[in-house]
Design a protein around this motif. Sequence first.
Motif, mmCIF file in Angstrom:
data_model
loop_
_atom_site.group_PDB
_atom_site.id
_atom_site.type_symbol
_atom_site.label_atom_id
_atom_site.label_comp_id
_atom_site.label_asym_id
_atom_site.label_seq_id
_atom_site.Cartn_x
_atom_site.Cartn_y
_atom_site.Cartn_z
ATOM 1 N N GLU A 119 15.055 4.464 0.824
ATOM 2 C CA GLU A 119 13.982 5.410 0.506
ATOM 3 C C GLU A 119 13.043 4.902 -0.568
ATOM 4 O OE1 GLU A 119 16.203 8.922 -0.403
ATOM 5 O OE2 GLU A 119 17.265 8.716 1.496
ATOM 6 N N ASP A 120 13.485 3.916 -1.327
ATOM 7 C CA ASP A 120 12.663 3.376 -2.409
ATOM 8 C C ASP A 120 11.489 2.531 -1.915
ATOM 9 O OD1 ASP A 120 13.917 4.459 -4.539
ATOM 10 O OD2 ASP A 120 15.255 2.754 -4.899
ATOM 11 N N ALA A 121 11.535 2.129 -0.641
ATOM 12 C CA ALA A 121 10.515 1.210 -0.147
ATOM 13 C C ALA A 121 9.143 1.870 -0.196
ATOM 14 C CB ALA A 121 10.842 0.779 1.272
ATOM 15 N N ARG A 122 8.166 1.143 -0.750
ATOM 16 C CA ARG A 122 6.791 1.638 -0.801
ATOM 17 C C ARG A 122 5.842 0.448 -0.824
ATOM 18 N NH1 ARG A 122 7.886 3.160 -6.263
ATOM 19 N NH2 ARG A 122 9.930 3.610 -5.403
ATOM 20 N N LEU A 123 4.606 0.693 -0.378
ATOM 21 C CA LEU A 123 3.607 -0.376 -0.407
ATOM 22 C C LEU A 123 2.844 -0.302 -1.714
ATOM 23 C CD1 LEU A 123 2.232 -0.299 3.241
ATOM 24 C CD2 LEU A 123 3.959 -1.806 2.255
ATOM 25 N N TYR A 124 2.357 -1.455 -2.146
ATOM 26 C CA TYR A 124 1.622 -1.545 -3.401
ATOM 27 C C TYR A 124 0.393 -2.410 -3.194
ATOM 28 C CZ TYR A 124 0.557 -2.887 -8.249
ATOM 29 O OH TYR A 124 -0.070 -3.126 -9.432
ATOM 30 N N GLY A 125 -0.783 -1.843 -3.496
ATOM 31 C CA GLY A 125 -2.027 -2.620 -3.392
ATOM 32 C C GLY A 125 -2.632 -2.634 -2.006
ATOM 33 N N HIS A 126 -2.100 -1.812 -1.091
ATOM 34 C CA HIS A 126 -2.567 -1.842 0.302
ATOM 35 C C HIS A 126 -3.756 -0.907 0.529
ATOM 36 C CE1 HIS A 126 -0.221 1.692 -0.259
ATOM 37 N NE2 HIS A 126 -0.606 2.184 0.897
ATOM 38 N N ASP A 127 -3.966 0.043 -0.407
ATOM 39 C CA ASP A 127 -4.924 1.122 -0.177
ATOM 40 C C ASP A 127 -6.345 0.691 -0.570
ATOM 41 O OD1 ASP A 127 -6.328 3.424 0.049
ATOM 42 O OD2 ASP A 127 -5.198 4.561 -1.453
ATOM 43 N N PRO A 128 -7.272 0.614 0.390
ATOM 44 C CA PRO A 128 -8.645 0.194 0.054
ATOM 45 C C PRO A 128 -9.366 1.196 -0.841
ATOM 46 C CG PRO A 128 -8.253 0.112 2.428
ATOM 47 C CD PRO A 128 -7.094 0.837 1.828
#
Lengths: 270, 346
Positions: free
Chosen positions: A196-205
Amino acid sequence: MGFFTDTSVCIGCKACEVACKEWNAVPEDGLEFTGMSYDNTQGLGADTWRHVAFIEQSKPIGQNETGVEHGAAPDASGMRWLMASDVCKHCTHAACLDVCPTGSLFRTEFGTVVVQEDICNGCGYCVPACPYGVIDQRKGDGRAWKCTLCYDRIGVGQEPACAKACPTDSIQFGPLDELRERAALRVDQLHDLGVEDARLYGHDPDDGVGGDGAFFLLLDEPEVYGLPPDPVVTTRDLPSMWRHAGVAAAALLGGLAAVFTAHGREGGAR
Amino acid sequence: MSSSEVGKEGVRGERPGREAQIGKGLRGRGRRGGRRGGRGEKAMVPEAEFTSYYGKPILNPPVWKSLDIAGYFFLGGLAGAGSVLAAGAQLTGRPAAARALKISSLAAIGGSTAALVHDLGRPERFYNMLRVMKPTSPMSVGSWLLAAYGPAAGAAAALEVTGLFPRLGRAATAGAAVLGPAVAAYTAVLAADTAVPAWHEAYRELPFVFVGSAAAAAAGMALVAAPVRENAPMRTAAVFGAGLELAAAKLLERRAGLAAEPYGRGRSGAYMRAGEVLSAAGTAGCVLLGGRSRAAAALSGAALLASSACTRFGVFHAGVQSAEDPKYTVVPQRERLATRGTAAAS
């Protein structure tokens, strides 16, 4: 073009660090024993364009169970080891590029940010401007250096050295749209597996830097990896800065003019 | 990805052949709903105020040398405000003060330019500063500003001393007086336009701190160099400058939150406090005694100059201190995210 670094499959081999140094002829960056897990590189800088972070936590990854008997070690069963290969983010709104007074930093046809070393005069302005602490001045050389996303390699149809060397495809290179799609699927997959900890970082324009050209899949908060949780390009506030400075300059001119008006000619009033 | 081919359009060829299934295996064991933190692990120590990577800074701290860059801020301010005072003194019949200030402005801008060039990693390439004109780069704007102001200040001083071309001299004096405030103020933008928390978060107040400090320094220079009968407006200018500097600095410390903390700590705190004490002493000295005693005026002027230098060093070190501690980067950004989260939820 950019990187998607999936840290969930990073094994901390540092092949990316080595490949980067080899290909780009980056000098030695200090031989230190830090005691920071397996990380003796410490952080990105002029002579470190890829940096593998090692974090030891007493948390399990999802329902991961190795089946290895740890014996008497008290916390060993719940231990997890995070490894992540950090790199220049090649921001869409790049502060280093904005503040460079010589035009040495420029945006390439691949959307990446590169320093022209024959132009850089080592003013050092890009160093504190970078919200990620990536670019730095090389000691003894005086100029600023950072990851070029292997401009010379991608220009001739080769993927960057680090991505090429990565044995687990933790570092993936490609067009950003495609990488973002792949990253979103990967996060869903990990969530389904209980990570559940998985998340994206820096992907959001739409983030503070207009999205990163190198984004990440992380398994904890960004600051755990030494990344800023909500970076913003400093030049977003620059129009307001110039306005404030303009008012201050006018106040100085007006204030001092008022002082002389009040005093009048020498030998006059007061 | 061993057989991929990369072009401007993208990658052709192989994709990763598999997706590692980390954590796969014992599905359903220990899983308790979707609640965050409900993964069955033991509660850890109470959550720390912020987390970091081994306490390492997130930013790369400025590589600028304090003597060069804080010195540049000080000298640039002294030169810029000095040109305004010089023009005022000339227009109101105070020739000795005007002459002294024109010379000091030329010396200061020369010194500050030398400091800037000295700080470059490649000083022999300093001329690349004028290679482009970039409004997004305060250093580029500043370079062009110096390229215009420097010759004006130089001509004003040279023509004053030689007495040649008086009309041209007056034009140069006026030009330097108009550009001077910009030279004094832009350095605040130079510092603020970075990711350094103590500088960036102070971008509203910093220009006022800098021009106030510049006015106090230039007035101090006039008190040191000009005779008592000409220094009445300089004393008022000192009060104006010192007051503006103090008010803006206090506002900064109140408004900038955690990012203002370094201004009260360590080396920066010491410089800032020394600046305040010297400023108070210099202002009081010149108001009370500066109109009567040449020595008292000169001493007060020296205190004001030292105060301005201390403030610039204080601001410089506050920035370095805030960049070297991840707390100043992480905590405000976390708060910003939390506020945004609350706003989005409501």
